[in-house]
Design a protein around this motif. Structure first.
Motif, PDB file in Angstrom:
ATOM      1  N   GLN A   1      -2.026   1.408  24.575  1.00  0.00           N
ATOM      2  CA  GLN A   1      -0.725   1.911  24.141  1.00  0.00           C
ATOM      3  C   GLN A   1       0.181   0.730  23.799  1.00  0.00           C
ATOM      4  OE1 GLN A   1       2.415   3.527  26.760  1.00  0.00           O
ATOM      5  NE2 GLN A   1       2.178   5.417  25.568  1.00  0.00           N
TER       6      GLN A   1
ATOM      7  N   GLY B   1       3.479  16.996  35.104  1.00  0.00           N
ATOM      8  CA  GLY B   1       3.498  17.919  36.236  1.00  0.00           C
ATOM      9  C   GLY B   1       2.183  18.614  36.533  1.00  0.00           C
TER      10      GLY B   1
ATOM     11  N   GLY C   1      -0.941  11.856  35.024  1.00  0.00           N
ATOM     12  CA  GLY C   1      -0.440  10.532  35.386  1.00  0.00           C
ATOM     13  C   GLY C   1      -0.415  10.367  36.884  1.00  0.00           C
ATOM     14  N   ARG C   2       0.663  10.840  37.502  1.00  0.00           N
ATOM     15  CA  ARG C   2       0.887  10.572  38.920  1.00  0.00           C
ATOM     16  C   ARG C   2      -0.185  11.173  39.818  1.00  0.00           C
ATOM     17  NH1 ARG C   2       6.953  12.434  38.427  1.00  0.00           N
ATOM     18  NH2 ARG C   2       5.870  13.693  36.872  1.00  0.00           N
TER      19      ARG C   2
ATOM     20  N   MET D   1      -3.562  15.411  30.056  1.00  0.00           N
ATOM     21  CA  MET D   1      -3.370  14.072  30.623  1.00  0.00           C
ATOM     22  C   MET D   1      -2.653  14.166  31.966  1.00  0.00           C
ATOM     23  SD  MET D   1      -1.091  10.943  29.227  1.00  0.00           S
ATOM     24  CE  MET D   1      -0.715   9.631  30.350  1.00  0.00           C
TER      25      MET D   1
ATOM     26  N   ASN E   1       0.823  17.079  28.849  1.00  0.00           N
ATOM     27  CA  ASN E   1       1.090  16.154  29.960  1.00  0.00           C
ATOM     28  C   ASN E   1       2.377  16.563  30.667  1.00  0.00           C
ATOM     29  OD1 ASN E   1       2.831  13.159  30.250  1.00  0.00           O
ATOM     30  ND2 ASN E   1       1.042  13.547  31.535  1.00  0.00           N
TER      31      ASN E   1
ATOM     32  N   ARG F   1      11.131  11.578  35.193  1.00  0.00           N
ATOM     33  CA  ARG F   1       9.844  12.273  35.298  1.00  0.00           C
ATOM     34  C   ARG F   1       9.948  13.476  36.230  1.00  0.00           C
ATOM     35  NH1 ARG F   1       7.907   6.705  34.859  1.00  0.00           N
ATOM     36  NH2 ARG F   1       8.117   6.386  37.093  1.00  0.00           N
TER      37      ARG F   1
ATOM     38  N   LYS G   1       2.445   9.198  21.715  1.00  0.00           N
ATOM     39  CA  LYS G   1       2.848   9.888  22.950  1.00  0.00           C
ATOM     40  C   LYS G   1       4.355  10.047  22.925  1.00  0.00           C
ATOM     41  CE  LYS G   1       2.323  10.138  27.904  1.00  0.00           C
ATOM     42  NZ  LYS G   1       3.340   9.398  28.660  1.00  0.00           N
TER      43      LYS G   1
HETATM   44  C1  LIG Z   1       4.440   4.146  37.326  1.00  0.00           C
HETATM   45  C2  LIG Z   1       4.373   4.867  36.015  1.00  0.00           C
HETATM   46  C3  LIG Z   1       4.190   4.126  34.845  1.00  0.00           C
HETATM   47  C4  LIG Z   1       4.129   4.775  33.613  1.00  0.00           C
HETATM   48  N1  LIG Z   1       3.926   4.031  32.478  1.00  0.00           N
HETATM   49  C5  LIG Z   1       3.804   4.667  31.294  1.00  0.00           C
HETATM   50  C6  LIG Z   1       3.527   3.930  30.107  1.00  0.00           C
HETATM   51  O1  LIG Z   1       3.380   2.703  30.116  1.00  0.00           O
HETATM   52  N2  LIG Z   1       3.412   4.624  28.947  1.00  0.00           N
HETATM   53  C7  LIG Z   1       3.554   5.990  28.894  1.00  0.00           C
HETATM   54  O2  LIG Z   1       3.426   6.571  27.820  1.00  0.00           O
HETATM   55  N3  LIG Z   1       3.816   6.697  29.997  1.00  0.00           N
HETATM   56  C8  LIG Z   1       3.941   6.073  31.178  1.00  0.00           C
HETATM   57  N4  LIG Z   1       4.201   6.806  32.308  1.00  0.00           N
HETATM   58  C9  LIG Z   1       4.425   8.253  32.188  1.00  0.00           C
HETATM   59  C10 LIG Z   1       3.124   9.008  32.379  1.00  0.00           C
HETATM   60  O3  LIG Z   1       2.194   8.651  31.385  1.00  0.00           O
HETATM   61  C11 LIG Z   1       3.352  10.521  32.280  1.00  0.00           C
HETATM   62  O4  LIG Z   1       3.818  10.848  30.982  1.00  0.00           O
HETATM   63  C12 LIG Z   1       4.356  11.022  33.287  1.00  0.00           C
HETATM   64  O5  LIG Z   1       4.157  10.447  34.567  1.00  0.00           O
HETATM   65  C13 LIG Z   1       4.263  12.560  33.412  1.00  0.00           C
HETATM   66  O6  LIG Z   1       2.960  12.940  33.749  1.00  0.00           O
HETATM   67  P1  LIG Z   1       2.541  13.285  35.278  1.00  0.00           P
HETATM   68  O7  LIG Z   1       3.467  14.387  35.718  1.00  0.00           O
HETATM   69  O8  LIG Z   1       1.110  13.736  35.166  1.00  0.00           O
HETATM   70  O9  LIG Z   1       2.725  12.055  36.071  1.00  0.00           O
HETATM   71  C14 LIG Z   1       4.252   6.185  33.546  1.00  0.00           C
HETATM   72  C15 LIG Z   1       4.409   6.922  34.725  1.00  0.00           C
HETATM   73  C16 LIG Z   1       4.471   6.278  35.957  1.00  0.00           C
HETATM   74  C17 LIG Z   1       4.637   7.103  37.211  1.00  0.00           C
END
Ligand SMILES: Cc1cc2nc3c(=O)[nH]c(=O)nc-3n(C[C@H](O)[C@H](O)[C@H](O)COP(=O)(O)O)c2cc1C
Length: 334
Positions: free
Chosen positions: A30, A175, A196-197, A194, A173, A148, A100
């Motif tokens: 990315q 939650g 993330g957390r 996707m 993506n 977030r 994204k």
């Molecule tokens: C510590 C952290 C770093 C993140 N870094 C990026 C990033 O570099 N690029 C990006 O597009 N999203 C980044 N995100 C956002 C996640 O990709 C994702 O969109 C967001 O956490 C929501 O998804 P989730 O609910 O599954 O966590 C980051 C999230 C966290 C918690």
């Protein structure tokens, strides 16, 4: 994410930022940025590393990134620039490109505005894949972490995009917390999901089950002890390779959720945190701390976990906004 400028200004040091092991495929790079020349150059410099896809960041709300005139989610207000950026990135790579983004920002949060963004970017560039973090961003000074959590998720926008742009690919993506929710989103038509957390905080029960529960591969009988043995070899080689950064703490961080909800997890994390102050290798860190975790946890194979809530996406599909219709004239002069 890597800022295009980081790549462009670190040409003597690119491996530290861009190198990865062959077992990490498929892997997406990315890039973030707002300068077409640097985006082109960064893509060119990254190309020999063989990433499987290049993604452009239009979702980050961090003030460091999205502050006035910068990049990240603010670029959703300038789809013409995003289309140009995607043309430039695409012209410098042979792999697929994707964007994204969020579903909007501040008061630019209507479904129609999201569609205008998707329509302009996809019709004026080779972008065919969008990863949609299904909540808007607030650029009013709240922290990235709150960004977030606070803006509500609107999966109905995501599912409406599937309906209104049938020739494009969309990944959902935001939650999504369990493998059951991944499969529930796919059952309702999501092209990709996707996490993330959740994958970060509970890797054993998310990443450990993906191959079998999502892709249909046989369930592997690997244990956490075996994962840690392999990770130690990988991690120590990375720490040795680049000196100060990444340091041992950076490399160990992704492991800290491995015993999520297991007995002695909290005690282990506390000991690992203390040991990180003096350990110089991951091997010594494990030797000093893993005794805290019972053998039956370390040696247990992955098992299927009870299901989470799965009707969220059915509900979202009952709330779809009215279909998008392109007003070419309005878009032309916007
Ligand atoms: C510590 C952290 C770093 C993140 N870094 C990026 C990033 O570099 N690029 C990006 O597009 N999203 C980044 N995100 C956002 C996640 O990709 C994702 O969109 C967001 O956490 C929501 O998804 P989730 O609910 O599954 O966590 C980051 C999230 C966290 C918690």
């Amino acid at each position: 994410m890597l800022a295009a400028e980081t790549i462009v200004y670190q040409t003597g040091n690119l491996d530290r930022f861009l190198a990865y092991g062959p077992e990490q495929h498929p892997i997406v790079l990315q890039i973030g940025g707002n300068n077409l020349e640097n985006l082109a150059k960064a893509t060119q410099l990254a190309t020999p590393y063989g990433y499987d896809e290049i993604n452009f960041n239009c979702g980050c709300p961090s003030p460091r990134v999205a502050g006035h005139g910068c990049f990240g989610v603010r670029l959703m207000l300038d789809p013409k620039f995003v289309a140009e950026a995607m043309c430039v990135i695409s012209a410098n790579t042979n792999v697929p490109v994707s964007v994204k983004c969020r579903i909007g920002l501040d008061d630019h949060d209507s479904y129609n505005e999201l569609c205008d963004f998707i329509y302009k970017v996809s019709s004026q560039s080779p972008t065919r894949h969008f990863i949609i973090h299904s909540r808007k961003a607030l650029l009013n000074g709240i922290s990235p972490a709150d960004n977030r959590k606070i803006p509500p998720l609107k999966y109905e926008y995501y599912y409406a995009l599937l309906r209104d742009f049938p020739d494009l690919q969309f990944t959902i993506n935001g939650g999504i917390n369990s493998i059951d929710e991944v499969n529930a989103a796919r059952m309702e038509g999501a092209h990709g999901v996707m996490l993330g957390r959740a994958a970060y905080s509970n890797p054993w029960q998310i990443l450990g089950l993906v191959d079998s529960a999502v892709y249909g591969a046989p369930l592997r009988s690997i244990t956490r002890r075996q994962v840690l043995e392999q990770y130690q070899v990988y991690g120590d080689s990375v720490v040795r390779m680049y000196g100060l950064k990444p340091n041992i703490r950076d490399v160990v961080k992704p492991l800290l959720g491995l015993f999520h909800a297991e007995p002695r997890n909290v005690v282990w994390k506390r000991r690992a945190d203390a040991a990180l102050l003096h350990c110089t290798t991951i091997k010594s860190l494990f030797e000093e701390t893993l005794g805290e975790i019972p053998d039956r946890v370390l040696d247990a194979p992955i098992t299927e976990v009870p299901s989470g809530s799965t009707d969220t996406f059915i509900k979202a599909k009952s709330l779809l906004p009215p279909p998008y219709t392109v007003n070419e004239e309005e878009l032309l002069y916007a």
